[in-house]
Design an enzyme around this catalytic site. Structure first.
Site, PDB file in Angstrom:
ATOM      1  N   GLY A  10      -1.871 -25.301  24.891  1.00 24.97           N
ATOM      2  CA  GLY A  10      -2.867 -25.285  25.980  1.00 24.97           C
ATOM      3  C   GLY A  10      -3.132 -26.688  26.492  1.00 24.97           C
ATOM      4  O   GLY A  10      -3.233 -27.624  25.711  1.00 24.97           O
ATOM      5  N   ARG A  71       4.026 -22.919  25.818  1.00 21.77           N
ATOM      6  CA  ARG A  71       3.984 -22.381  24.454  1.00 21.77           C
ATOM      7  C   ARG A  71       5.394 -21.826  24.243  1.00 21.77           C
ATOM      8  O   ARG A  71       5.742 -20.790  24.809  1.00 21.77           O
ATOM      9  CB  ARG A  71       2.940 -21.269  24.335  1.00 21.77           C
ATOM     10  CG  ARG A  71       1.507 -21.705  24.647  1.00 21.77           C
ATOM     11  CD  ARG A  71       0.518 -20.665  24.186  1.00 21.77           C
ATOM     12  NE  ARG A  71      -0.814 -20.866  24.727  1.00 21.77           N
ATOM     13  CZ  ARG A  71      -1.723 -21.712  24.245  1.00 21.77           C
ATOM     14  NH1 ARG A  71      -1.433 -22.472  23.211  1.00 21.77           N
ATOM     15  NH2 ARG A  71      -2.917 -21.798  24.786  1.00 21.77           N
ATOM     16  N   SER A  72       6.199 -22.530  23.466  1.00 22.53           N
ATOM     17  CA  SER A  72       7.621 -22.194  23.385  1.00 22.53           C
ATOM     18  C   SER A  72       7.934 -21.199  22.266  1.00 22.53           C
ATOM     19  O   SER A  72       7.685 -21.476  21.089  1.00 22.53           O
ATOM     20  CB  SER A  72       8.435 -23.477  23.170  1.00 22.53           C
ATOM     21  OG  SER A  72       9.782 -23.156  22.972  1.00 22.53           O
ATOM     22  N   ASP A 102      -3.318 -27.433  17.152  1.00 24.92           N
ATOM     23  CA  ASP A 102      -2.919 -27.001  15.816  1.00 24.92           C
ATOM     24  C   ASP A 102      -1.507 -26.385  15.764  1.00 24.92           C
ATOM     25  O   ASP A 102      -0.666 -26.793  14.950  1.00 24.92           O
ATOM     26  CB  ASP A 102      -3.950 -25.915  15.453  1.00 24.92           C
ATOM     27  CG  ASP A 102      -4.104 -25.768  13.992  1.00 24.92           C
ATOM     28  OD1 ASP A 102      -3.919 -26.766  13.299  1.00 24.92           O
ATOM     29  OD2 ASP A 102      -4.375 -24.637  13.553  1.00 24.92           O
ATOM     30  N   THR A 125      -7.072 -30.479  22.446  1.00 19.95           N
ATOM     31  CA  THR A 125      -7.400 -29.069  22.647  1.00 19.95           C
ATOM     32  C   THR A 125      -8.901 -28.940  22.852  1.00 19.95           C
ATOM     33  O   THR A 125      -9.674 -29.600  22.144  1.00 19.95           O
ATOM     34  CB  THR A 125      -6.993 -28.183  21.454  1.00 19.95           C
ATOM     35  OG1 THR A 125      -7.632 -26.903  21.591  1.00 19.95           O
ATOM     36  CG2 THR A 125      -7.383 -28.746  20.107  1.00 19.95           C
ATOM     37  N   ASP A 127     -10.596 -26.617  21.909  1.00 23.55           N
ATOM     38  CA  ASP A 127     -11.171 -25.828  20.806  1.00 23.55           C
ATOM     39  C   ASP A 127     -11.819 -26.685  19.706  1.00 23.55           C
ATOM     40  O   ASP A 127     -12.635 -26.189  18.942  1.00 23.55           O
ATOM     41  CB  ASP A 127     -10.084 -24.952  20.156  1.00 23.55           C
ATOM     42  CG  ASP A 127      -9.440 -24.002  21.149  1.00 23.55           C
ATOM     43  OD1 ASP A 127     -10.080 -23.710  22.180  1.00 23.55           O
ATOM     44  OD2 ASP A 127      -8.301 -23.563  20.905  1.00 23.55           O
ATOM     45  N   ASP A 129     -10.525 -27.691  16.915  1.00 17.30           N
ATOM     46  CA  ASP A 129     -10.293 -26.924  15.682  1.00 17.30           C
ATOM     47  C   ASP A 129      -9.199 -27.539  14.810  1.00 17.30           C
ATOM     48  O   ASP A 129      -8.529 -26.835  14.064  1.00 17.30           O
ATOM     49  CB  ASP A 129      -9.917 -25.479  16.031  1.00 17.30           C
ATOM     50  CG  ASP A 129      -8.634 -25.395  16.854  1.00 17.30           C
ATOM     51  OD1 ASP A 129      -8.154 -26.445  17.338  1.00 17.30           O
ATOM     52  OD2 ASP A 129      -8.110 -24.286  17.016  1.00 17.30           O
ATOM     53  N   GLY A 170     -12.337 -21.025  22.383  1.00 18.55           N
ATOM     54  CA  GLY A 170     -12.343 -21.707  21.082  1.00 18.55           C
ATOM     55  C   GLY A 170     -11.362 -21.107  20.107  1.00 18.55           C
ATOM     56  O   GLY A 170     -11.321 -21.505  18.941  1.00 18.55           O
ATOM     57  N   ARG A 171     -10.597 -20.120  20.586  1.00 17.10           N
ATOM     58  CA  ARG A 171      -9.651 -19.399  19.708  1.00 17.10           C
ATOM     59  C   ARG A 171     -10.397 -18.890  18.483  1.00 17.10           C
ATOM     60  O   ARG A 171     -11.353 -18.155  18.641  1.00 17.10           O
ATOM     61  CB  ARG A 171      -8.474 -20.302  19.331  1.00 17.10           C
ATOM     62  CG  ARG A 171      -7.236 -19.513  18.950  1.00 17.10           C
ATOM     63  CD  ARG A 171      -6.064 -20.416  18.722  1.00 17.10           C
ATOM     64  NE  ARG A 171      -5.487 -20.931  19.945  1.00 17.10           N
ATOM     65  CZ  ARG A 171      -4.629 -20.256  20.716  1.00 17.10           C
ATOM     66  NH1 ARG A 171      -4.241 -19.070  20.387  1.00 17.10           N
ATOM     67  NH2 ARG A 171      -4.152 -20.781  21.818  1.00 17.10           N
ATOM     68  N   GLU A 187     -30.730 -18.406  22.756  1.00 11.86           N
ATOM     69  CA  GLU A 187     -31.517 -17.676  21.744  1.00 11.86           C
ATOM     70  C   GLU A 187     -30.622 -17.039  20.690  1.00 11.86           C
ATOM     71  O   GLU A 187     -31.078 -16.732  19.585  1.00 11.86           O
ATOM     72  CB  GLU A 187     -32.356 -16.577  22.415  1.00 11.86           C
ATOM     73  CG  GLU A 187     -33.596 -17.084  23.139  1.00 11.86           C
ATOM     74  CD  GLU A 187     -33.310 -17.843  24.408  1.00 11.86           C
ATOM     75  OE1 GLU A 187     -32.415 -17.409  25.167  1.00 11.86           O
ATOM     76  OE2 GLU A 187     -33.955 -18.887  24.637  1.00 11.86           O
TER      77      GLU A 187
HETATM   78  O1  F6P Z   1      -6.324 -23.443  22.691  1.00 12.16           O
HETATM   79  C1  F6P Z   1      -6.933 -23.538  23.939  1.00 12.16           C
HETATM   80  C2  F6P Z   1      -7.238 -22.156  24.481  1.00 12.16           C
HETATM   81  O2  F6P Z   1      -7.823 -22.321  25.749  1.00 12.16           O
HETATM   82  C3  F6P Z   1      -8.105 -21.273  23.576  1.00 12.16           C
HETATM   83  O3  F6P Z   1      -9.470 -21.589  23.681  1.00 12.16           O
HETATM   84  C4  F6P Z   1      -7.763 -19.913  24.093  1.00 12.16           C
HETATM   85  O4  F6P Z   1      -7.963 -18.938  23.099  1.00 12.16           O
HETATM   86  C5  F6P Z   1      -6.303 -20.042  24.435  1.00 12.16           C
HETATM   87  O5  F6P Z   1      -6.045 -21.422  24.626  1.00 12.16           O
HETATM   88  C6  F6P Z   1      -5.869 -19.305  25.656  1.00 12.16           C
HETATM   89  O6  F6P Z   1      -4.495 -19.436  25.757  1.00 12.16           O
HETATM   90  P1  F6P Z   1      -3.663 -19.065  27.065  1.00 12.16           P
HETATM   91  O7  F6P Z   1      -3.973 -20.100  28.102  1.00 12.16           O
HETATM   92  O8  F6P Z   1      -2.261 -19.103  26.600  1.00 12.16           O
HETATM   93  O9  F6P Z   1      -4.141 -17.709  27.492  1.00 12.16           O
END
Ligand code: F6P
Length: 319
Positions: A10, A71-72, A102, A125, A127, A129, A170-171, A187
């Site tokens: 991403g 994303r390969s 990651d 990223t 996220d 993470d 945030g995956r 809240e």
């Molecule tokens: O890892 C970044 C992210 O935006 C995540 O938050 C999300 O789950 C994912 O990529 C979405 O991926 P794609 O753009 O391949 O749908």
């Protein structure tokens, strides 16, 4: 010496400032900067080019990545990793900077266990993470996009007797959700790391509604996969008319903030300096306690990122 930069997975705001700094800095050091287009897919297909200054002119303020990403699926197969390695060799690339998350670092770990690579990863990223680093490029910009959306949603929420449920990215990690909840005064906040106690939460919300609360802002992390369920719960169990907003990919766009631009510069300089002094590196630049340091890729991919305890403590106030 020929150094190359690529993006993988991403995209994240801050990648363009990193790419610009890379080209300018490598030239300043008297070496040759190469750009790899389309991520690992481009590496397999030899989309590698010596950069000139005009390639990176006027990109500092732009979100996304001018060299694109991917994303390969092919990179999971050995024959394509071999092809990718041969392309690096054919272009005489002696060091590689990978801006990725990651999943990309896992791919690089595998790649470097099979071939003699010299690479440094830059955690990139939204996220946040990645184990071993307190900060990943793009997070501040994404949080500002979310903050802007939440401030606006609160305006309309406060004009009605309604609940607003906002799903953030945030995956599998709740970082964006928890920080957004803290800075917007939400809240309710539900993250994948903690199973919500609906009974306790329901009791508090009903009590607050009885005391005069007329709207509720609830944030849910996409990784919980509970948005539909929480929507139903707010409407049927708590009795609040509820609207849902899924922020989606707007969170990945936008001009990188000042912080992300500065972070991009420091991450990149640290990576390039390291690659210029080493031949066989498999490392990631980590930002720990306000300092940049290099850590082994194994350390990054072998453990799951843990949310800071002080954020989890803040979340417990929303029980
Ligand atoms: O890892 C970044 C992210 O935006 C995540 O938050 C999300 O789950 C994912 O990529 C979405 O991926 P794609 O753009 O391949 O749908």
């Amino acid at each position: 010496m020929a150094l190359a930069i690529m993006c993988s997975g991403g995209d994240a705001p801050g990648m363009n400032p990193a790419i610009k700094k890379f080209v300018d800095y490598v030239y300043k050091k008297g070496e040759e900067p190469f750009l790899i287009y389309d991520g690992l897919e481009g590496l397999i297909d030899n989309k590698i080019k010596l950069a000139v200054h005009t390639d990176v002119a006027g990109i500092l303020h732009r979100g996304g990545t001018i060299i694109r990403s991917s994303r390969s699926k092919r990179f999971f197969e050995y024959e394509y990793r071999l092809q990718a390695y041969n392309n690096l060799k054919a272009n005489n690339i002696t060091g590689l900077v990978v801006l990725g998350g990651d999943g990309s670092f896992r791919a690089m770990e595998r790649f470097s266990s099979e071939f003699d690579l010299n690479f440094v990863g830059i955690p990139s990223t939204i996220d946040n993470d990645i184990n071993g680093t307190d900060y990943c490029l793009g997070v501040d910009t994404a949080l500002n996009v979310i903050r802007d959306a939440l401030d606006k949603i609160r305006d309309t929420a406060s004009s009605f007797n309604r609940a607003f449920l906002v799903e953030v990215m945030g995956r599998n990690c709740g970082y964006l959700a928890i920080v957004s909840a803290m800075i917007s005064g939400a809240e309710v906040c539900v993250i994948p790391e903690i199973e919500p106690e609906y009974q306790k939460l329901g009791k508090r919300l009903r009590g607050e509604v009885e005391e005069g609360r007329n709207y509720v802002l609830a944030i849910v992390a996409e990784g919980t996969k509970q948005t539909t369920q929480i929507h139903k719960w707010l409407q049927e169990t708590i009795g609040l008319e509820t609207r849902v907003s899924i922020l989606g990919h707007i969170q990945r766009g936008g001009n990188p903030t000042v912080f992300d631009r500065l972070m991009a510069f420091d991450f990149t300089i640290t990576a390039v300096d390291h690659l210029m002094l080493h031949n066989n590196s498999n490392k990631v630049v980590a930002y720990q306690k306000s300092e940049f340091k290099l850590i082994e890729i194994d350390e990054v991919v072998s453990k799951k990122y843990q949310l800071p305890q002080r954020y989890l403590d803040a979340l417990s106030l929303l029980d």
